[in-house]
Scaffold this active site. Sequence first.
Site, mmCIF file in Angstrom:
data_model
loop_
_atom_site.group_PDB
_atom_site.id
_atom_site.type_symbol
_atom_site.label_atom_id
_atom_site.label_comp_id
_atom_site.label_asym_id
_atom_site.label_seq_id
_atom_site.Cartn_x
_atom_site.Cartn_y
_atom_site.Cartn_z
ATOM 1 N N HIS A 277 51.395 -12.203 36.095
ATOM 2 C CA HIS A 277 50.469 -11.111 36.403
ATOM 3 C C HIS A 277 50.422 -10.076 35.270
ATOM 4 O O HIS A 277 49.969 -8.950 35.490
ATOM 5 C CB HIS A 277 50.881 -10.412 37.696
ATOM 6 C CG HIS A 277 51.005 -11.313 38.872
ATOM 7 N ND1 HIS A 277 49.958 -12.083 39.318
ATOM 8 C CD2 HIS A 277 52.050 -11.591 39.689
ATOM 9 C CE1 HIS A 277 50.363 -12.793 40.378
ATOM 10 N NE2 HIS A 277 51.618 -12.514 40.612
ATOM 11 N N HIS B 280 47.567 -15.217 43.305
ATOM 12 C CA HIS B 280 48.249 -16.484 43.022
ATOM 13 C C HIS B 280 47.309 -17.657 43.289
ATOM 14 O O HIS B 280 47.748 -18.804 43.387
ATOM 15 C CB HIS B 280 49.487 -16.634 43.906
ATOM 16 C CG HIS B 280 50.362 -15.435 43.910
ATOM 17 N ND1 HIS B 280 50.241 -14.428 44.833
ATOM 18 C CD2 HIS B 280 51.344 -15.062 43.064
ATOM 19 C CE1 HIS B 280 51.141 -13.479 44.562
ATOM 20 N NE2 HIS B 280 51.811 -13.838 43.502
#
Lengths: 329, 329
Positions: free
Chosen positions: B56, B215
């Site tokens: 991320h 995700h």
Amino acid sequence: MKKFINNVDDILTESLSGFAAAHSDIVSLNLEPHFFTRREKAENKVAIISGGGSGHEPLHSGYIGYGMLDAACPGHVFTSPSPDQMLAAAEAVHAGKGVLFIVKNYAGDVMNFEMAAEMLPFENATVLTSDDVAVENSTYTTGRRGVAGTVIVEKVVGSLAETGADLAACKALGDKVNSRTASMGVALTSCTVPAAGRPTFDIDETELEMGVGIHGEPGRRREKMRNADAIVADLVAAILEDLKPTQGSEVLLLINGFAATPLMELYLLYNSAAKLLQAHGLVISRSLVGNYTTALDMAGASITVTLLDDEIRQHWDSPVHTAALRWQC
Amino acid sequence: MKKFINNVDDILTESLSGFAAAHSDIVSLNLEPHFFTRREKAENKVAIISGGGSGHEPLHSGYIGYGMLDAACPGHVFTSPSPDQMLAAAEAVHAGKGVLFIVKNYAGDVMNFEMAAEMLPFENATVLTSDDVAVENSTYTTGRRGVAGTVIVEKVVGSLAETGADLAACKALGDKVNSRTASMGVALTSCTVPAAGRPTFDIDETELEMGVGIHGEPGRRREKMRNADAIVADLVAAILEDLKPTQGSEVLLLINGFAATPLMELYLLYNSAAKLLQAHGLVISRSLVGNYTTALDMAGASITVTLLDDEIRQHWDSPVHTAALRWQC
């Protein structure tokens, strides 16, 4: 082609308008013809203007502001801006000390900026960036291409201009930084120009394009995919062959993403490149990692090395306040 | 899968090492267990610690530094860090005023941070971020997911902590920002987890995933590709339905890229979202556009809106010096 767009014809205006709105504290947008200036006009300095085809964001509009550019002229995607944009931008930001154009070496940009320079009623000069060591001539270029090293030229020259230095000094420093800067890139995927609607080149899931240009122009060769260290070794070797740095030289290392490569991979490339440069006896004293000169939606990255000296390091470190680079203010 | 990697098993260590080397003026990396701290330990303040799965970036390591986090614990790709990382990080940065964990609401993160909190020999509290309005429960989540709004929580709470505010005040402000923040995202492509070697989900060239998680978790629905204005209209409607802002409310607008979407498109989305928010009578007084909370190599973007008040605006504007956010210093 899946992109966040409305109509292909409106991409540029909508994107520029978004940029202007998001950064209205820093920039102002003029729409007919297209150019950005700093929101507050700077006085008593050389006006630094850049520009080029869109699709390389944040280059150049993201570098407008204190310590860097006074104006930028965005062309259509991968297309040079026109002389009328450059003339209007120069008219808007000229502050009595002349205009310096910073131009990436592509035939269209060179031609249009030359035309503008000839028509400009102010003293002016041009720094042509040509940091890409991949190929000598290319699809849109006679001589080497100007790529991510342009950001470093713009930062350093922009800083000198803030001190009130004259046009000749700004031009000389820009040429010096360019001559001490070398870059080379690699693509894992093609980019897709919105108006074309399909990838600029075909590339297999097992291949990479070594030395790719920022418009998807061919590089040195098409190769089988290799691991990151092997790719970095080739890029660094080409850069060092060009720069021929002496042992102990102090350098700035820029790992530039072309857009679609995650930061996680860019930092992995940084790790690999930094080790190699250190093994060659170089001292990395300044670093930059991120998407600074992009190629639409291409997956890939480039490495840029600049040989620092006291003057370049000082102007790299000095305050800058733009949308894409900001420190010390 | 084409990525800049050497061995899948080494990605994390090599990438973290690159980050640490590129930003050695700001952060220090501890390798066993993995955690980053500020290079200079801060004193007399609540220690602010975040962490979560890697992939991320720049979340969370890119937000370590003055005005934001004291430490961050990176887990493996899309995997929670372990309690021993959090305990070691807390031990390293605790400065006598307690520890505040900022945790995105995913089951693994929540469980591991809770375990660390129970074992921690210092006063501590946790702010759980849950800004994603797309779905109530999800693949890895009971309750709403924490996504890009986490950056805003970290910035605002980090600023308050620098003033010497106590743990309860920092926790309360974090909860307040989270409650006033709503996000929703959309994916045009899947991401590819390196260890899996293939895309997390299949998506057609004519489809998008509305409400996707960071995700690649499913969102609200799979849809046919539409133009940017139509996509933005759906995202903004979901956000405003959640926030229910009053006319004239002042907001921060964040357009966050998931990694592979070019800045040119993100600014086009900004343009579209800003017009919509203004049409709803909202005043956009702060903006952020770029890749701030990514999903490996996913093409897509999210919109985040935070309802500002004097306190939040002041702590958003205050000086920050991290790898990924820097202003006023």
